[in-house]
Design a protein around this motif. Sequence first.
Motif, PDB file in Angstrom:
ATOM      1  N   HIS A  60     191.221  44.344  56.863  1.00 58.58           N
ATOM      2  CA  HIS A  60     190.797  43.708  58.112  1.00 58.58           C
ATOM      3  C   HIS A  60     191.905  43.620  59.161  1.00 58.58           C
ATOM      4  O   HIS A  60     191.666  43.122  60.253  1.00 58.58           O
ATOM      5  CB  HIS A  60     190.272  42.292  57.838  1.00 58.58           C
ATOM      6  CG  HIS A  60     189.118  42.271  56.885  1.00 58.58           C
ATOM      7  ND1 HIS A  60     187.892  42.792  57.201  1.00 58.58           N
ATOM      8  CD2 HIS A  60     189.027  41.809  55.613  1.00 58.58           C
ATOM      9  CE1 HIS A  60     187.069  42.638  56.161  1.00 58.58           C
ATOM     10  NE2 HIS A  60     187.741  42.057  55.187  1.00 58.58           N
ATOM     11  N   ASP A 120     190.446  43.104  62.886  1.00 61.72           N
ATOM     12  CA  ASP A 120     189.118  43.591  63.255  1.00 61.72           C
ATOM     13  C   ASP A 120     188.262  42.519  63.900  1.00 61.72           C
ATOM     14  O   ASP A 120     187.073  42.722  64.137  1.00 61.72           O
ATOM     15  CB  ASP A 120     188.404  44.191  62.041  1.00 61.72           C
ATOM     16  CG  ASP A 120     188.195  43.176  60.920  1.00 61.72           C
ATOM     17  OD1 ASP A 120     188.593  41.995  61.104  1.00 61.72           O
ATOM     18  OD2 ASP A 120     187.644  43.556  59.875  1.00 61.72           O
ATOM     19  N   LYS A 121     188.848  41.361  64.195  1.00 57.54           N
ATOM     20  CA  LYS A 121     188.155  40.302  64.931  1.00 57.54           C
ATOM     21  C   LYS A 121     189.202  39.563  65.771  1.00 57.54           C
ATOM     22  O   LYS A 121     190.408  39.646  65.511  1.00 57.54           O
ATOM     23  CB  LYS A 121     187.457  39.348  63.969  1.00 57.54           C
ATOM     24  CG  LYS A 121     188.379  38.640  62.992  1.00 57.54           C
ATOM     25  CD  LYS A 121     187.584  37.762  62.042  1.00 57.54           C
ATOM     26  CE  LYS A 121     188.518  37.080  61.028  1.00 57.54           C
ATOM     27  NZ  LYS A 121     187.747  36.229  60.080  1.00 57.54           N
ATOM     28  N   GLN A 127     186.771  47.633  67.884  1.00 56.98           N
ATOM     29  CA  GLN A 127     187.227  47.821  66.508  1.00 56.98           C
ATOM     30  C   GLN A 127     188.574  47.157  66.249  1.00 56.98           C
ATOM     31  O   GLN A 127     188.914  46.890  65.092  1.00 56.98           O
ATOM     32  CB  GLN A 127     187.346  49.316  66.186  1.00 56.98           C
ATOM     33  CG  GLN A 127     186.015  50.049  66.144  1.00 56.98           C
ATOM     34  CD  GLN A 127     186.148  51.410  65.475  1.00 56.98           C
ATOM     35  OE1 GLN A 127     186.587  51.511  64.329  1.00 56.98           O
ATOM     36  NE2 GLN A 127     185.793  52.452  66.211  1.00 56.98           N
ATOM     37  N   SER A 128     189.308  46.902  67.324  1.00 56.85           N
ATOM     38  CA  SER A 128     190.649  46.330  67.155  1.00 56.85           C
ATOM     39  C   SER A 128     190.861  45.196  68.153  1.00 56.85           C
ATOM     40  O   SER A 128     190.459  45.299  69.320  1.00 56.85           O
ATOM     41  CB  SER A 128     191.729  47.391  67.394  1.00 56.85           C
ATOM     42  OG  SER A 128     191.553  48.490  66.537  1.00 56.85           O
ATOM     43  N   GLN A 182     188.326  50.068  71.443  1.00 54.72           N
ATOM     44  CA  GLN A 182     187.226  50.672  70.707  1.00 54.72           C
ATOM     45  C   GLN A 182     187.724  51.605  69.610  1.00 54.72           C
ATOM     46  O   GLN A 182     186.955  52.018  68.742  1.00 54.72           O
ATOM     47  CB  GLN A 182     186.313  51.428  71.677  1.00 54.72           C
ATOM     48  CG  GLN A 182     185.596  50.497  72.651  1.00 54.72           C
ATOM     49  CD  GLN A 182     184.812  51.234  73.710  1.00 54.72           C
ATOM     50  OE1 GLN A 182     185.015  52.433  73.919  1.00 54.72           O
ATOM     51  NE2 GLN A 182     183.921  50.529  74.389  1.00 54.72           N
ATOM     52  N   ARG A 183     189.003  51.913  69.657  1.00 52.33           N
ATOM     53  CA  ARG A 183     189.593  52.730  68.595  1.00 52.33           C
ATOM     54  C   ARG A 183     189.975  51.845  67.414  1.00 52.33           C
ATOM     55  O   ARG A 183     190.193  50.644  67.562  1.00 52.33           O
ATOM     56  CB  ARG A 183     190.839  53.445  69.113  1.00 52.33           C
ATOM     57  CG  ARG A 183     190.572  54.447  70.220  1.00 52.33           C
ATOM     58  CD  ARG A 183     191.865  54.924  70.851  1.00 52.33           C
ATOM     59  NE  ARG A 183     192.519  53.859  71.615  1.00 52.33           N
ATOM     60  CZ  ARG A 183     193.675  54.010  72.264  1.00 52.33           C
ATOM     61  NH1 ARG A 183     194.315  55.168  72.218  1.00 52.33           N
ATOM     62  NH2 ARG A 183     194.188  53.009  72.946  1.00 52.33           N
ATOM     63  N   ASP A 184     190.093  52.453  66.246  1.00 47.96           N
ATOM     64  CA  ASP A 184     190.574  51.688  65.104  1.00 47.96           C
ATOM     65  C   ASP A 184     192.085  51.516  65.218  1.00 47.96           C
ATOM     66  O   ASP A 184     192.755  52.255  65.965  1.00 47.96           O
ATOM     67  CB  ASP A 184     190.205  52.393  63.795  1.00 47.96           C
ATOM     68  CG  ASP A 184     190.794  53.787  63.701  1.00 47.96           C
ATOM     69  OD1 ASP A 184     192.035  53.904  63.602  1.00 47.96           O
ATOM     70  OD2 ASP A 184     190.020  54.762  63.770  1.00 47.96           O
TER      71      ASP A 184
END
Length: 913
Positions: free
Chosen positions: A784, A804-805, A719-720, A757-759
């Motif tokens: 984003h 986010d990418k 996610q991050s 995997q966390r935001d």
Amino acid sequence: MLLQVNTKHQVANKLVQTTCPYCGVGCGVDVVQSGGMTGSLSELKGSAEHPANYGRLCIKGTHLLETLDGNKRLLKPVVFGQPASWDEATSIIAARMKSIIEQHGPDAVAIYGSGQLLTEDYYVANKLMKGFIGTANIDTNSRLCMSSAVVAHKRAFGEDIVPCNYEDLEHTDLLILTGSNAAWTHPVLFQRIERAKLRNPDMKVVVVDPRETDSCSLADLHVALKPGTDAVLFCGLLNYLAHHNALDDTFIQNSTNGFAEALAEASAWTVAKVAQTCDVPVAVIEQLFNWFASLPRAITFFSMGINQSTSGVDKGNAIINCHLASGKIGKEGSGPFSITGQPNAMGGREVGGLSNMLAAHMDIDNPEHHATVKAFWQAPNLITKPGLRAVDMFQAAADGKVKCLWIMATNPVASMPNRALVEAALKNCELVIVSDTAAQTDTLNYAHIALPATGWSEKNGTVTNSERRISRQRGLVEPMGEAKHDWEILSMVGRAMGFEEAFAYQHPAEIFAEHCALTAANNNGSRALDLGPLADLNIAQYDSLRPQQWPLSNTHRIGTDRLFADGSFYTPDGKANFVAITPRLPEQQTSAEYPFVLNTGRVRDQWHTMTRTGNAPRLLKHIDRPWLSIHPVDAQVLDVKDGDLIKAEAACSGGIEVILPVKIDDKQRRGEMFAPFHWSATWGSHARVGALLNGANDALSGQPELKHGAIKLSPVAMQSYGLVYGEETLVNALQSATYYYLNTLTSVAACIEIADQRDPQSMVAEVIKHLPKDAQWATLQGPHQLSIVVTRKNKLVLAILLADKPTDIPRDWLDSLYNGDELSPEQINGLLEQQPDDAFLLGKVVCSCFGVRENTIKQAIAEGNNTVAGLGKALKCGTNCGSCKTELASLIESTSAVSKPHLKEETTNEYAL
């Protein structure tokens, strides 16, 4: 009688000549020493008169002085977690080793050494283990590098001998590079090859490699064969020579044995069958075979891609067979040329540094050799059988058979295959001793006793390069902290174990003299390795020893540049042996569950597990992270793109997760992946590539198959993505991310790249509590991305830049802000928006020496600078160490669609010796 050390006053500035500690080329290095051994070093450059490099250095050698970071050194002995004196440490080691030997026998003790050791270090270790402790359990990471070539040489020639020299590369008509990306792994030799090609445009260069590497920039032909089919190729060549009137019948008759048997085994390998098995067009195979058959001189330059195989010995002999059959050996510009990966792998073999050797090229199972060494050493416990080879050594430790393992100058947890087994071995071992320079490695995490050893610039002794040339690696400064030379440490332990007289060395010159005398003992021409004429050197002569190539003449210090010119070899009957070869596939085959082939190797600017090169930010500018190369079609099937994370698993992984960024690469075959092996757990959370290779090894040499694994791949969703940059204590707070790796590209602040995997909000909450109370912070949150910029008195303290990418934030942009004046509002906004200044958006660094980036080079090409020389004049790239020249040529070709213009327009002056 001990030799006396000259203590004359040192001049304020002195030019000292030494040898590079990296690959087996063995380049000479000139360093200006200021203020003597307690002073400083400056003005490093290649030694113009050294015959290995004639003044050239690659990027790693050029920036050696930048790697001497005292803050990352192991400076004091540590025994069971507590600082100790040397007397305490060596006394405990001696007592514990003696106790283990008394309870379990000498084979419960083992040493795992390194091609980074000097010959003198190796000699003392071998003598202590094999002559006095009484076990042959001393092996080295040279087992991972050269052992298959060693056995191939011994089977064919009767002795571990490389017949060629570097000048042969400049006087051949056909050069076959097989299993070698010399442009990156041996850049100085590659530049000599480039020069030879310029002087003789008719010279043919063939690259045999599943991947299209930078070495292909010079190639007239690229044979992109199926991995593991090298023996098929050379068996086919032998068969072709026999059917195309290309045999040297006189040489075969007078100087060899076993030709009929070798040809009979190769006779099934027609051109068509070779092409089918190697998955290469028939025309390509025919072209290679025709050149070898018709051109008068040929060299097959082979390295890790041949050796690191479960049939590496047979592959080496398949190559040698072709040179014996055609008589292309023992002549200028001809021969099988095994190129060493390690700086002193050959020196280690000279003194018996592998577990199946005795000493001085003498054999354990030869009664005359055994008697010679026993009498010379006055050895009370001289071994009578081979010891454990590297993979077997760690297996024995895991099984509880090896109780004490002493690791010297290497990092096997990171570099050995089957990491899960190596970790289990060290956890299970009763006593793990690690002698190293670095304060942090994957292996040191398992050490009960850590001993600070000297490194390059401090070590004092000799090394032997790939053309059998002995050079001095001289001490330039005093050892840091309490570090000692490896031969000193071994001698101290030997004396503490009761072997005082045999290990009373006070200077490496004594050890070298003893080694040379042993090579001459009962030799009488039976072994090429005879250094007798050097056995009487005093310290002054040893200190001034010039590069010296063996074999030496019987009475003079005059070396031999090329071997076998008279058609005689070191076998009992003086004839070379053909070896009948039945090609075999790699052991770790793909399957429905593990469908992809994994190949591993080096990158241009890094060395082994980066304990030295990782200290120099400049050396990370070209490639700053590990990756997994994937063909575009495979990437499409896996639904991944550049920069995405992908998990690689193998049957042997043992629960160790390997996660790497994707690099889309159409220069390799479909279904085949490539990953560099340099990065490890010291550098990141999931970069443990050694876990993907199962330790399968050649039954004859023990060399592991590091070029052919079988893996499965699955995309990893996070996610991050982003980085954390700034003060080290703050940056370290985010090493708890799901995925991270340290990025030492910056020299002014700490930096880690992360994915989680966390935001972003969940991650940042963890960091905010660690922020200094006197700091200010600003944040910008969008759909984003999330950015936090922390300042103290308007100076940058910490930047957390997440998206986010995957993103690519230029580190030199952050450096400029961290090192600069107070941040302006515009600069803070640029950070928050993750928008670097245009000056920093110029692509990756291609020329590390001058920091020239890809887009700048492409622009210069578009403006008409479409030769490497032209780019050098315009941008300076390629004008220092030359390591980037092949990449510049590739950029020219891809940008301007001009085929190899650098070979057409450059003059030989640019490469002049």
